[in-house]
Design a protein around this motif. Structure first.
Motif, mmCIF file in Angstrom:
data_model
loop_
_atom_site.group_PDB
_atom_site.id
_atom_site.type_symbol
_atom_site.label_atom_id
_atom_site.label_comp_id
_atom_site.label_asym_id
_atom_site.label_seq_id
_atom_site.Cartn_x
_atom_site.Cartn_y
_atom_site.Cartn_z
ATOM 1 N N ALA A 186 91.615 8.399 148.931
ATOM 2 C CA ALA A 186 93.006 8.539 148.489
ATOM 3 C C ALA A 186 93.124 8.254 146.995
ATOM 4 C CB ALA A 186 93.906 7.594 149.281
ATOM 5 N N LYS A 187 92.389 7.250 146.516
ATOM 6 C CA LYS A 187 92.427 6.922 145.092
ATOM 7 C C LYS A 187 91.969 8.113 144.262
ATOM 8 C CE LYS A 187 89.232 4.376 143.046
ATOM 9 N NZ LYS A 187 88.415 3.224 142.619
ATOM 10 N N GLN A 188 90.857 8.711 144.655
ATOM 11 C CA GLN A 188 90.332 9.854 143.902
ATOM 12 C C GLN A 188 91.289 11.040 143.947
ATOM 13 O OE1 GLN A 188 87.821 9.448 141.949
ATOM 14 N NE2 GLN A 188 87.422 7.405 142.759
ATOM 15 N N GLU A 189 91.903 11.279 145.106
ATOM 16 C CA GLU A 189 92.842 12.399 145.228
ATOM 17 C C GLU A 189 94.131 12.148 144.447
ATOM 18 O OE1 GLU A 189 92.355 15.518 147.119
ATOM 19 O OE2 GLU A 189 90.421 14.689 146.537
ATOM 20 N N PHE A 190 94.661 10.921 144.539
ATOM 21 C CA PHE A 190 95.882 10.592 143.801
ATOM 22 C C PHE A 190 95.651 10.698 142.301
ATOM 23 C CE2 PHE A 190 97.469 7.743 147.477
ATOM 24 C CZ PHE A 190 98.303 8.745 147.949
ATOM 25 N N GLU A 192 102.502 13.321 144.420
ATOM 26 C CA GLU A 192 103.263 14.375 145.085
ATOM 27 C C GLU A 192 102.387 15.537 145.540
ATOM 28 O OE1 GLU A 192 107.212 16.437 143.535
ATOM 29 O OE2 GLU A 192 107.399 14.433 144.396
ATOM 30 N N GLN A 193 101.370 15.863 144.759
ATOM 31 C CA GLN A 193 100.530 17.022 145.073
ATOM 32 C C GLN A 193 99.402 16.698 146.043
ATOM 33 O OE1 GLN A 193 101.362 20.112 144.067
ATOM 34 N NE2 GLN A 193 103.152 19.087 143.189
ATOM 35 N N THR A 194 99.267 15.433 146.402
ATOM 36 C CA THR A 194 98.226 15.037 147.360
ATOM 37 C C THR A 194 98.825 14.958 148.755
ATOM 38 O OG1 THR A 194 97.050 13.738 145.693
ATOM 39 C CG2 THR A 194 96.560 13.245 147.984
ATOM 40 N N THR A 203 85.455 3.478 134.254
ATOM 41 C CA THR A 203 85.086 3.752 135.647
ATOM 42 C C THR A 203 85.998 4.803 136.255
ATOM 43 O OG1 THR A 203 84.343 1.459 135.869
ATOM 44 C CG2 THR A 203 84.666 2.695 137.907
ATOM 45 N N ASN A 204 87.281 4.761 135.850
ATOM 46 C CA ASN A 204 88.278 5.715 136.361
ATOM 47 C C ASN A 204 88.946 6.412 135.173
ATOM 48 O OD1 ASN A 204 88.472 4.726 139.395
ATOM 49 N ND2 ASN A 204 88.557 2.888 138.117
ATOM 50 N N PRO A 205 88.244 7.340 134.507
ATOM 51 C CA PRO A 205 88.757 7.929 133.256
ATOM 52 C C PRO A 205 90.059 8.705 133.401
ATOM 53 C CG PRO A 205 86.771 9.078 134.014
ATOM 54 C CD PRO A 205 86.899 7.850 134.851
ATOM 55 N N LEU A 206 90.381 9.143 134.623
ATOM 56 C CA LEU A 206 91.641 9.871 134.813
ATOM 57 C C LEU A 206 92.801 8.938 135.146
ATOM 58 C CD1 LEU A 206 90.457 12.987 136.877
ATOM 59 C CD2 LEU A 206 90.973 12.865 134.443
ATOM 60 N N LEU A 207 92.523 7.646 135.258
ATOM 61 C CA LEU A 207 93.563 6.689 135.632
ATOM 62 C C LEU A 207 94.737 6.656 134.656
ATOM 63 C CD1 LEU A 207 94.534 4.528 137.592
ATOM 64 C CD2 LEU A 207 93.141 2.855 136.359
ATOM 65 N N PRO A 208 94.510 6.604 133.326
ATOM 66 C CA PRO A 208 95.666 6.622 132.413
ATOM 67 C C PRO A 208 96.555 7.857 132.606
ATOM 68 C CG PRO A 208 93.686 5.970 131.232
ATOM 69 C CD PRO A 208 93.242 6.451 132.587
ATOM 70 N N LYS A 209 95.920 9.021 132.799
ATOM 71 C CA LYS A 209 96.687 10.250 133.024
ATOM 72 C C LYS A 209 97.502 10.143 134.311
ATOM 73 C CE LYS A 209 96.125 15.179 134.006
ATOM 74 N NZ LYS A 209 95.154 16.270 134.261
ATOM 75 N N PHE A 210 96.907 9.571 135.341
ATOM 76 C CA PHE A 210 97.585 9.393 136.626
ATOM 77 C C PHE A 210 98.808 8.486 136.467
ATOM 78 C CE2 PHE A 210 97.895 6.308 140.183
ATOM 79 C CZ PHE A 210 98.484 7.144 141.126
ATOM 80 N N ILE A 211 98.633 7.356 135.796
ATOM 81 C CA ILE A 211 99.729 6.402 135.628
ATOM 82 C C ILE A 211 100.868 7.029 134.832
ATOM 83 C CG2 ILE A 211 100.418 4.204 134.584
ATOM 84 C CD1 ILE A 211 97.603 3.173 135.258
#
Length: 214
Positions: A26-30, A36-38, A107-115
């Motif tokens: 779920a973390k990777q998908e979110f 919303e898109q997951t 470790t989670n380079p897309l995390l800032p974009k997600f937040i």
């Protein structure tokens, strides 16, 4: 351990293993698609289970989002809170805090974009999740530390939003712009980019220190 206890223990381990796999998927998908898109079906497919099994562990997507958010944020906010309670100098504390964030974002380079995406999509949802996990206590402690230092004259009186935005914008942007800067400045070399992050860390410390210098 008798056979009944062994079976119960094995079932508990299996349950914890599946739950951990669900949270990680779920973390990777979110992070990749946004909340919303997951779909629940997306997450079930990644884990390799059916939707009824997924619903056994997490009845709603919101519950799953809380578990994912906790798996990320609840791991490092208490650590940061502890850093601010040490006897180190402020610059040493700040360096340790930046190291924590750089490690998480690396470790989670897309995390800032997600937040940022979730802030734009539904800031209330993010805030409600934050409060539901009692994570606000850590930010409150940090705010109290800064205000105490300002009142004592160790720091210049600066509105907390200024400190928050200065720190987080400079922490997040290297990761948000990584695809561009890797091509423009670092010849797509990860080691060069990582070396830059260490130099950038010192830049952030200088900026925050200058901002708060009385």
């Amino acid at each position: 351990m008798n056979s009944t206890s062994t079976i119960a223990h094995q079932k508990t381990e299996q349950t914890e293993n599946i739950e951990s796999r669900i949270i990680e998927a779920a973390k990777q998908e979110f992070i990749k698609k946004g909340f919303e898109q997951t779909s629940m079906s997306d997450i079930a497919a990644v884990v390799g289970i059916n939707r009824p099994t997924l619903h056994y562990y997490f009845r709603t997507k919101d519950k799953m989002f809380q578990a994912v958010f906790a798996s990320i944020v609840a791991k490092f906010l208490p650590h940061i809170d502890t850093i601010f309670s040490t006897q180190q100098s402020f610059s040493e504390k700040l360096e340790d805090v930046i190291d924590v964030y750089v490690s998480i974002f690396s470790t989670n380079p897309l995390l800032p974009k997600f937040i940022i995406g979730e802030i734009q999509r539904d800031a209330n949802h993010l805030i409600e999740t934050f409060y539901s996990l009692n994570l606000d206590q850590y930010l409150k402690h940090i705010g109290e530390f800064l205000e105490k230092e300002m009142e004592s004259g160790n720091f210049k009186k600066v509105p907390l939003p200024f400190i928050f935005m200065t720190l987080y914008s400079q922490l997040a942007f290297p990761f948000l712009s990584k695809n561009l800067t890797m091509k423009l400045f670092f010849n797509e070399d990860k080691d060069t980019f990582n070396a830059f992050l260490q130099e950038w860390k010192q830049h952030i410390i200088s900026q925050i220190t200058y901002l708060l210098k009385p």
